[in-house]
Design an enzyme around this catalytic site. Sequence first.
Site, PDB file in Angstrom:
ATOM      1  N   ARG A  75       1.671 -71.003  51.074  1.00 47.24           N
ATOM      2  CA  ARG A  75       1.525 -70.179  49.886  1.00 47.24           C
ATOM      3  C   ARG A  75       2.916 -69.704  49.484  1.00 47.24           C
ATOM      4  O   ARG A  75       3.498 -68.825  50.103  1.00 47.24           O
ATOM      5  CB  ARG A  75       0.643 -68.977  50.217  1.00 47.24           C
ATOM      6  N   HIS A 116       0.282 -63.164  48.114  1.00 47.28           N
ATOM      7  CA  HIS A 116      -1.147 -63.318  48.390  1.00 47.28           C
ATOM      8  C   HIS A 116      -1.940 -63.055  47.114  1.00 47.28           C
ATOM      9  O   HIS A 116      -2.809 -63.831  46.743  1.00 47.28           O
ATOM     10  CB  HIS A 116      -1.574 -62.354  49.483  1.00 47.28           C
ATOM     11  N   TYR A 172       7.236 -59.010  54.459  1.00 47.67           N
ATOM     12  CA  TYR A 172       6.826 -59.498  55.774  1.00 47.67           C
ATOM     13  C   TYR A 172       7.327 -60.894  56.119  1.00 47.67           C
ATOM     14  O   TYR A 172       7.063 -61.391  57.195  1.00 47.67           O
ATOM     15  CB  TYR A 172       5.303 -59.424  55.932  1.00 47.67           C
TER      16      TYR A 172
END
Lengths: 537, 397
Positions: free
Chosen positions: B288, B292, B301
Amino acid sequence: MTVKKFNLPDVGEGLTEAEVVAWKVKPGDTVAINDVLCEIETAKSLVELPSPFAGTVTELLVEEGITVEVGTAIIAVSEGGATDDATPDGAAPQGQPTDAVAAAQAPAAEEVFTPTYGKLVADDSSDSGLAGGPLVGSGPKADAVKRRARKRPAGSVVPAITVAENAEGTVQDNQALLAAKAAEAPVAHRTTPVRAVVEPVTQVPAASAPQTPASQPAVSQPAASRGAAIGGTISGLVSRVLAKPPVRKFARDLGIDLADVVATGQRGEVTREDLVSYQAQRDAEHDQADSFWGTSKKPQDQRIERVAVKGVRKATAKAMVDSAFSAPHVSIFVDVDASRTMEFVKRLKVSRDFEGIKVSPLLILAKAVIWAAARNPSVNATWVENADGKGGAEIHVKHFMNLGIAAATPRGLMVPNIKDAQDLSLKELALALNELATKARAGKTQPAEMQGGSLTVTNIGALGIDTGTPIINPGEVAIIAFGTIKQKPWVLDGEVIPRWITTLGGSFDHRVVDGDLSARFMADVAAILEEPALLLD
Amino acid sequence: MGSTQLPPGTEETLAATTAAAAAPGEPVEMVQLLGPDGKLGTDPVFSDYAKRIDPEKLRVFYTDMARIRRFDQEATALQRQGELALWVPLTGQEAAQIGSGHASQSQDYIFPTYREHGVALVRNVDLAELLKQFRGVSNGGWDPRENNFHLYTLVLAAQTLHAVGYAMGIQRDQKLAATQDSTDSKAAVIAYFGDGASSEGDVHESMVFAASYNAPVVFFCQNNHWAISVPTEVQTKVPLANRAKGYGFPGIRVDGNDVIAVHAVTEWALEHAREGRGPVLIEAYTYRVGAHTTADDPTKYRESAEEAAWREKDPLERLEKYLRAEGLADEAFFDQVDADGDELAKYVRSTTHGLEVPDIREAFANVYAEQHPLIAEELAWFEEYSAGFESDEETAN
């Protein structure tokens, strides 16, 4: 020509406000759909807002640095472009306070373009009939993008006016703030050309009375990047600053000590640009100092500057309160003869291996802290409350060193850390420290770089301070304050001789680190500064 | 490839598990035909399936991947402009979705998560309708029976259970059809889910039931490496495809950025399912590239170096390289693809602006098929409540 306003959307899920960090367009700019208009910072992230309109920017409605509620209009764009009406090109640029433009602007229908998320949709279409672009306002379906304020229950117990004030209070405050800023323009150290030019156009229909400075509390931005100027001075304090002869002369002429200037040159030298920006910064601060005390004719309650606590300031305040009132801090100090460290740094600077790499005593301290933490592992730990879910706490000792370095940045105090610093060679550590400092000073520290720290160093010596009692970074149990290094009389073999002396301060979480352990750890760090050769051990 | 046999000895199992655990995420074997360099390789099983893809089909693959990426960008922009409450970007996963979507046949039924915009495109779902849910004007947006493409399921992994139930229904229909000499073509089900959902109990139950009943279902897991902020290494100690072994059906890891391999593997798996040989787990190994959702900030992160490394494996770029190298597409083709994308974006943008909030009374009408006293009472209460508002005058903004 239709003037459309873009209202601040909720770019996350359920965000209520955002700060306009930077505008990427200015009045008069032509924008296409999805061109980036500005950068906003929400509680979640920094986000670029793409333009929902194609046309010409007529006004920026919110200044950089201001936090506004979701739904507040932030920019006005005139669709269809200004070139297709009678006004000759360039004769009356957008926002010129001439009657002609004002007249042209006044009848323009102002559509407010509003997110529909979570709001009822208005079904009035009084302003339809505009053959605009392919977007909103074209045809009967335009309604979906319009929002109507929530209706009020008829005959409800709450008076209607009160409801309105509650709903709009913050926005009004911000507008008042903007007005105040515009009004105090002559005094402000920050110029506001955008508003100065555009104001008359928007004010024409509103017919607002001119605002006198006395009627509004003067609010000004705090000096943004004082920290940036002092971030890199450590090398200046302990060694000769690199600079080309013309730059040295320039500095002498301006009466600037080169050691005070942040060096951005390729080899760590101070450049002419560095001097210029330092001078500008100093002037700004001096100017501010002259006009700092408010005139005593005004009552004192009007001479109080109110600075909203938000962003990094807010986060820092919370972290410090959390740490100070949950971890019992114990602070200890030790004076160290760092002369051998100074010699070592000097030798590294001239060594071919370290050519082009900035080396400072902080590098040796960082290495010393890593070395000492391995010998006293409990200082590199986290106190975890209620770790087992039954109220029992745990101490998590970390077998890695994510070495945090407190850094003053344009956005406030940040503590980025060097991940797995224990694996780095001296040279790699030097590079990592430089990169960390450069990024922090440029305000480009990423959130990920601030997470997972295991032990922090705060380099207060950069400010010429001897020592202090730092507050532990939350999630850690120890912090080291590195004081300034200066020549002092020192007794060696019964004789007083000048040596390079520094003071190390450390704060420890007494839940985890007892007195003897903190003392041993500090003694180990001090031992390395006194004899860096022990690192070879 | 794809042995359904359990390892004969416990010791071997243990050894295999330990080895895999030592290097989590290490591809044990991954089917790849079109590499990042745009060169076509071979595979003993799947090359035969890849040969079925003619040049025209390849161009369709490319066009669809490019269109859905353009759509993704437009939807993201619409969210940033306040037109959508939320958007779930798919960029990076185009090959996994377009390849698998094209492998399905019209009688197959698809159960997506909430990120399968590429599959929706292939199944002819109107992409503007797809945005209804993200604009908050519909609980669904399209009629799932029209294209055998189920509504997006926001409850993580719940659709895997629905998919297995549906597949078991197909089995019963086919038994019935067999007694009636029907000529209906056999159907299978694809259940899409992600590496994060793989940790949900629903997936486990689905796989147990699918295996027990030999249901015609293909579990298509897009391992995009991040379950919001949780990396795959935390979700699993073994490659996800290996989990199929434990349930007793084949598991295949395929390069999810290789549209040809994804298509070949999915076609094989669907045939396997339709022929009554039971379920298959496909792990499409992808990434990805974006957030998200639009409410997420991946810089918090993960490292940008990781994103850059995956950009090198971009699914569109490698197919473009291949098409150009083989002379299967010229500049005019790629220009046309860009123009089509812009056209689609324009359509989606203008249609989205026109999506209106439906009358809430519709919700009352759809609770029961027939009139119901409780619903009638609630509707009456709502009518009275709505009437308690002032007229339509707008308050100052």
